[in-house]
Design an enzyme around this catalytic site. Structure first.
Site, PDB file in Angstrom:
ATOM      1  N   ASP A   1       7.582  20.587 -90.695  1.00 18.25           N
ATOM      2  CA  ASP A   1       6.468  21.098 -91.491  1.00 18.25           C
ATOM      3  C   ASP A   1       7.132  21.685 -92.734  1.00 18.25           C
ATOM      4  O   ASP A   1       7.841  22.700 -92.643  1.00 18.25           O
ATOM      5  CB  ASP A   1       5.718  22.198 -90.730  1.00 18.25           C
ATOM      6  CG  ASP A   1       4.806  21.653 -89.650  1.00 18.25           C
ATOM      7  OD1 ASP A   1       4.898  20.465 -89.332  1.00 18.25           O
ATOM      8  OD2 ASP A   1       4.010  22.446 -89.108  1.00 18.25           O
TER       9      ASP A   1
ATOM     10  N   HIS B   1      12.852  18.148 -86.577  1.00 17.52           N
ATOM     11  CA  HIS B   1      12.688  17.056 -85.633  1.00 17.52           C
ATOM     12  C   HIS B   1      13.391  15.799 -86.138  1.00 17.52           C
ATOM     13  O   HIS B   1      13.705  15.680 -87.324  1.00 17.52           O
ATOM     14  CB  HIS B   1      11.198  16.768 -85.425  1.00 17.52           C
ATOM     15  CG  HIS B   1      10.441  17.903 -84.802  1.00 17.52           C
ATOM     16  ND1 HIS B   1       9.784  17.785 -83.600  1.00 17.52           N
ATOM     17  CD2 HIS B   1      10.237  19.188 -85.216  1.00 17.52           C
ATOM     18  CE1 HIS B   1       9.212  18.949 -83.299  1.00 17.52           C
ATOM     19  NE2 HIS B   1       9.466  19.806 -84.273  1.00 17.52           N
TER      20      HIS B   1
ATOM     21  N   SER C   1      14.687  27.755 -95.113  1.00 19.86           N
ATOM     22  CA  SER C   1      15.794  26.845 -94.847  1.00 19.86           C
ATOM     23  C   SER C   1      15.383  25.435 -95.239  1.00 19.86           C
ATOM     24  O   SER C   1      14.250  25.199 -95.667  1.00 19.86           O
ATOM     25  CB  SER C   1      16.211  26.923 -93.375  1.00 19.86           C
ATOM     26  OG  SER C   1      15.094  27.152 -92.547  1.00 19.86           O
TER      27      SER C   1
END
Length: 348
Positions: free
Chosen positions: A166, A222, A315
């Site tokens: 996301d 992911h 990050s």
């Protein structure tokens, strides 16, 4: 964070909406004018939501916005950021904040953080939706999402690659385009980013996708493709911010190649090609942690599978593809190069 007598909404988790944080200034100037001026002078940035097509001004506490500007805008600041004392300060503050948010007392920050970034509607997507069930703030910050909440696009098509997080995403068909339109720091190269000339040689002429996670985003990353883990390399480094306020600023600072990071190399199942996934730490990020044993060589991962979690702070995840491996969607490339703007994406 040390003053436990004041509610966090009065300082570290104050309102992050532009309207509320600019109350005094909006009495003089309209909001659109404020945002345009701030964007021009790298005091903030616009993000385009791919799902809705809406262009929004990124939510950020006003003291964070101004603080980053004072740190990263201008040649004097660029030089000061390389001082040993500055690097030690950024590291010590990041480690200190990590310890603060690992303590049981840090739970008092969870609900103010949710309120500040208006995260209430997203809690149902989490494996643990009750914010009061988390033992520390960092446990909430690295909260796990239900896999059903982020189904991957075209699951039957192994040639599709998808967003690793996301995030606020930029996509570039080549490194040259990335450095022309986005990464303005001096000296960015794949060899410096990946920490290996041999590995970098496999990606010369390839594509680059930069997925930035703001503090309010779900903070895990992911697998963008299915494959086999062929390498893990941890690279020590600094703790500069990964916000566009620093990345887009011309000068001596090359954030992605100077920050602490971990490089995972996959052998892609569909093509046999190498894919590099670089988890980049940043200011106030205490740690980068792989989950589920995926950092073991030979492990098989599938597209959409959770690879790791960042603990407090913003990050970035950078995915590097070799030449001819992907055809990046035109809207993402246009937003990144034509509009110099990130696109808000979700995992999968």
């Amino acid at each position: 964070a040390e003053n436990h007598n004041q509610p966090p909404t009065s300082h570290i988790h104050g309102s992050s909406t532009s309207v509320e944080s600019h109350t005094w200034l909006s009495k003089i100037l309209p909001a659109g004018t404020i945002e345009s001026v701030e964007n021009k002078f790298h005091l903030g940035n616009y993000v385009l939501d791919r799902q809705t097509g809406e262009k929004t001004w990124e939510a950020m506490s006003i003291y964070v916005r101004v603080g980053m500007h004072l740190l990263y805008y201008g040649s004097a600041q660029e030089n000061a950021l390389h001082w040993k004392r500055t690097l030690q300060l950024l590291q010590s503050q990041s480690e200190k904040m990590g310890m603060e948010y690992d303590s049981p007392e840090s739970t008092q920050h969870i609900n103010p953080f949710i309120q500040s970034f208006q995260l209430e509607p997203t809690l149902f997507e989490m494996v643990e939706p009750d914010p009061n069930a988390y033992p520390t703030f960092n446990a909430f910050f690295a909260r796990e999402i239900k896999e059903s909440a982020r189904p991957i696009a075209e699951p039957e098509n192994d040639l599709v690659t998808s967003s690793p997080a996301d995030c606020r995403l930029t996509a570039f068909p080549s490194v040259d385009l990335a450095t022309k339109y986005w990464i303005k720091g001096y000296g960015f190269t794949l060899e410096r980013l990946l920490g290996s000339p041999e590995l970098a040689a496999q990606f010369n002429g390839g594509s680059l996708v930069i997925a930035r996670l703001a503090p309010q985003d779900y903070h895990r990353w992911h697998a963008p493709v299915s494959g086999t883990v062929r390498g893990i390399k941890d690279i020590p480094g600094a703790y500069y911010t990964v916000n566009p306020q620093a990345i887009n600023e011309p000068g001596t600072l090359d954030v992605f190649c100077e920050n602490k990071r971990s490089v995972m190399t996959l052998e892609r199942s569909a093509t046999g090609s190498p894919i590099a996934i670089v988890a980049v730490g940043a200011m106030l990020v205490g740690s980068i942690k792989y989950v589920g044993g995926v950092d073991t060589l030979g492990t098989q991962v599938r597209r959409g599978q959770c690879l790791g979690a960042f603990y407090y702070g913003g990050s970035t995840v950078i995915v590097v593809y070799p030449p001819g491996e992907v055809a990046l969607d035109e809207d993402l490339v246009k937003n990144s190069t034509g509009h110099n703007m990130e696109t808000y994406m979700k995992v999968g």
